[in-house]
Design an enzyme around this catalytic site. Structure first.
Site, PDB file in Angstrom:
ATOM      1  N   SER A 151     -11.951   7.826   6.165  1.00  0.00           N
ATOM      2  CA  SER A 151     -11.406   8.944   7.157  1.00  0.00           C
ATOM      3  C   SER A 151     -11.827   8.671   8.476  1.00  0.00           C
ATOM      4  CB  SER A 151     -11.722  10.351   6.785  1.00  0.00           C
ATOM      5  OG  SER A 151     -11.726  11.454   7.759  1.00  0.00           O
ATOM      6  N   TYR A 164     -16.890  17.147   3.014  1.00  0.00           N
ATOM      7  CA  TYR A 164     -15.817  16.001   3.254  1.00  0.00           C
ATOM      8  C   TYR A 164     -16.327  15.276   4.214  1.00  0.00           C
ATOM      9  CZ  TYR A 164     -11.444  13.970   4.107  1.00  0.00           C
ATOM     10  OH  TYR A 164     -10.115  13.353   4.530  1.00  0.00           O
TER      11      TYR A 164
HETATM   12  N1  LIG Z   1      -3.984  13.634   5.165  1.00  0.00           N
HETATM   13  C1  LIG Z   1      -4.843  13.126   5.955  1.00  0.00           C
HETATM   14  O1  LIG Z   1      -4.917  13.457   7.180  1.00  0.00           O
HETATM   15  C2  LIG Z   1      -5.849  12.412   5.651  1.00  0.00           C
HETATM   16  C3  LIG Z   1      -6.814  11.548   6.512  1.00  0.00           C
HETATM   17  C4  LIG Z   1      -7.723  10.693   6.335  1.00  0.00           C
HETATM   18  C5  LIG Z   1      -8.232  10.528   4.827  1.00  0.00           C
HETATM   19  N2  LIG Z   1      -7.393  11.044   4.112  1.00  0.00           N
HETATM   20  C6  LIG Z   1      -7.770  10.919   2.791  1.00  0.00           C
HETATM   21  O2  LIG Z   1      -6.617  10.316   1.964  1.00  0.00           O
HETATM   22  C7  LIG Z   1      -6.755  10.471   0.532  1.00  0.00           C
HETATM   23  C8  LIG Z   1      -5.464  10.955   0.115  1.00  0.00           C
HETATM   24  O3  LIG Z   1      -4.976  12.486   0.579  1.00  0.00           O
HETATM   25  P1  LIG Z   1      -3.897  13.031   0.913  1.00  0.00           P
HETATM   26  O4  LIG Z   1      -3.864  13.686   2.338  1.00  0.00           O
HETATM   27  O5  LIG Z   1      -2.878  12.314   0.360  1.00  0.00           O
HETATM   28  O6  LIG Z   1      -3.925  14.386   0.056  1.00  0.00           O
HETATM   29  P2  LIG Z   1      -3.019  14.928  -1.241  1.00  0.00           P
HETATM   30  O7  LIG Z   1      -3.636  16.125  -1.558  1.00  0.00           O
HETATM   31  O8  LIG Z   1      -1.765  14.912  -0.927  1.00  0.00           O
HETATM   32  O9  LIG Z   1      -3.363  13.796  -2.303  1.00  0.00           O
HETATM   33  C9  LIG Z   1      -4.628  13.746  -3.072  1.00  0.00           C
HETATM   34  C10 LIG Z   1      -4.443  13.367  -4.527  1.00  0.00           C
HETATM   35  O10 LIG Z   1      -5.486  13.373  -5.193  1.00  0.00           O
HETATM   36  C11 LIG Z   1      -5.097  14.136  -6.521  1.00  0.00           C
HETATM   37  N3  LIG Z   1      -6.413  14.703  -7.120  1.00  0.00           N
HETATM   38  C12 LIG Z   1      -7.298  15.571  -6.560  1.00  0.00           C
HETATM   39  N4  LIG Z   1      -8.432  16.000  -7.522  1.00  0.00           N
HETATM   40  C13 LIG Z   1      -8.046  14.888  -8.172  1.00  0.00           C
HETATM   41  C14 LIG Z   1      -8.764  14.825  -9.559  1.00  0.00           C
HETATM   42  N5  LIG Z   1     -10.012  15.569  -9.788  1.00  0.00           N
HETATM   43  N6  LIG Z   1      -8.490  13.772 -10.502  1.00  0.00           N
HETATM   44  C15 LIG Z   1      -7.201  12.970 -10.179  1.00  0.00           C
HETATM   45  N7  LIG Z   1      -6.559  13.232  -9.142  1.00  0.00           N
HETATM   46  C16 LIG Z   1      -6.924  14.113  -8.139  1.00  0.00           C
HETATM   47  C17 LIG Z   1      -4.157  15.251  -6.138  1.00  0.00           C
HETATM   48  O11 LIG Z   1      -3.637  15.644  -7.420  1.00  0.00           O
HETATM   49  C18 LIG Z   1      -3.264  14.506  -5.004  1.00  0.00           C
HETATM   50  O12 LIG Z   1      -2.191  13.982  -5.569  1.00  0.00           O
HETATM   51  C19 LIG Z   1      -7.992  11.408   0.357  1.00  0.00           C
HETATM   52  O13 LIG Z   1      -9.148  10.545  -0.139  1.00  0.00           O
HETATM   53  C20 LIG Z   1      -7.966  11.982   1.664  1.00  0.00           C
HETATM   54  O14 LIG Z   1      -9.317  12.383   2.035  1.00  0.00           O
HETATM   55  C21 LIG Z   1      -6.351  12.076   4.251  1.00  0.00           C
END
Ligand SMILES: NC(=O)c1ccc[n+]([C@@H]2O[C@H](COP(=O)([O-])OP(=O)(O)OC[C@H]3O[C@@H](n4cnc5c(N)ncnc54)[C@H](O)[C@@H]3O)[C@@H](O)[C@H]2O)c1
Length: 260
Positions: A151, A164
């Site tokens: 991130s 986070y």
């Molecule tokens: N959205 C953003 O702006 C952003 C930016 C930088 C990094 N990220 C990172 O990207 C990754 C994905 O995030 P996202 O934005 O797609 O969010 P999201 O919430 O859409 O996806 C996260 C997924 O992880 C799954 N998950 C959560 N807890 C879990 C568990 N205990 N066991 C198994 N699966 C689990 C959820 O069900 C979901 O499908 C994360 O690591 C997040 O930190 C996101």
């Protein structure tokens, strides 16, 4: 002829990629790009309905094989059993992508230890435990690739997400350690640092027009990241032979945010 060489270098044909958190959001986008590049995908998520939706989506759009697996990665002591189960289904894992994640937003002093642990566990401990369970098989087969989802918060703190920021900063160190320990086994470990992407994780933030403006004002490209088209093909690159001399790096895919 030139194009054929490019296709070969970027191809994931014959490879199996396990992508955590691929039921929706960024994990689903990464899965889509990797499936289109030819990989079979293990779709792992805690939400069963989303696992099956992603599997159907991948098989109908990319035509490669997709294996469903429902698991709660917060139960870190179960991870070796999950991996054994998955391997008995798909046979091998060539590429591990750690993308599952959660967010807790509140001032640092309001965090309970339980909330702190929940965030650190999913992002950091589960990523280590997944690699710990999968890497011996990669070593036995002569190599593999790991992609951790980092991130901007690897290098930049904002208020109200202390666990986070700590977890994502840890992902930087985890990735570097994996790369120095496992290069000898032909295993490359890199991370992608996505800029802001509209998903369930950021839903609350984008409901607030002041915060949305704060975000948009800081992105030189003036748009959010698209999970498949902006992030997914970077994952394809990092998983493919096109990046054969890259390991231990975090590639920020942020529309210019960190440069500004
Ligand atoms: N959205 C953003 O702006 C952003 C930016 C930088 C990094 N990220 C990172 O990207 C990754 C994905 O995030 P996202 O934005 O797609 O969010 P999201 O919430 O859409 O996806 C996260 C997924 O992880 C799954 N998950 C959560 N807890 C879990 C568990 N205990 N066991 C198994 N699966 C689990 C959820 O069900 C979901 O499908 C994360 O690591 C997040 O930190 C996101």
């Amino acid at each position: 002829m030139g194009i054929d060489i490019l296709k070969e270098k970027f191809s994931l044909k014959g490879q199996t990629a396990l992508i955590t958190g691929s039921g929706r959001g960024i994990g689903k986008g990464l899965s889509t790009a990797m499936a289109k590049a030819g990989a079979d995908i293990v779709v792992l998520d805690i939400i069963e309905e989303n696992v099956h939706k992603t599997v159907e989506f991948l098989e109908s759009t990319a035509g490669t094989k997709a294996y469903p697996y429902v698991a709660d990665l917060s139960k870190t002591d179960m991870i070796p059993h999950y991996v054994q189960d998955i391997l008995s289904d798909c046979g091998k894992i060539d590429i591990l992508v750690n993308s599952a994640g959660i967010q807790v937003r509140k001032p640092a002093l309001d965090f309970t230890l339980e909330e702190w642990n929940s965030v650190i566990t999913i992002h950091l401990t589960a990523s280590f435990a997944m690699a710990h369970a999968i890497v011996p098989g990669m070593i036995a087969r002569g190599g593999g690739k790991i992609i951790n989802i980092a991130s901007l918060n690897c290098v930049m703190a904002v208020p109200n997400i202390i666990a986070y920021v700590a977890a994502k900063s840890g992902i930087g160190g985890l990735t570097r350690s994996m790369s120095v320990e496992w290069s000898q086994y032909n295993i490359r470990a890199n991370a992608i640092g996505p800029g802001f992407t509209r998903t369930k994780l950021t839903e609350k933030l984008f409901q607030d027009p002041v915060k949305t403006k704060w975000v948009m004002d800081r992105i030189p490209m003036k748009r959010l990241a698209d999970p498949e088209n902006d992030l997914g093909y970077v994952a394809v690159f990092l998983a493919s032979d096109a990046s054969s001399y890259i390991t231990g790096q975090i590639i920020y895919v942020d529309g210019g945010w960190l440069a500004s």
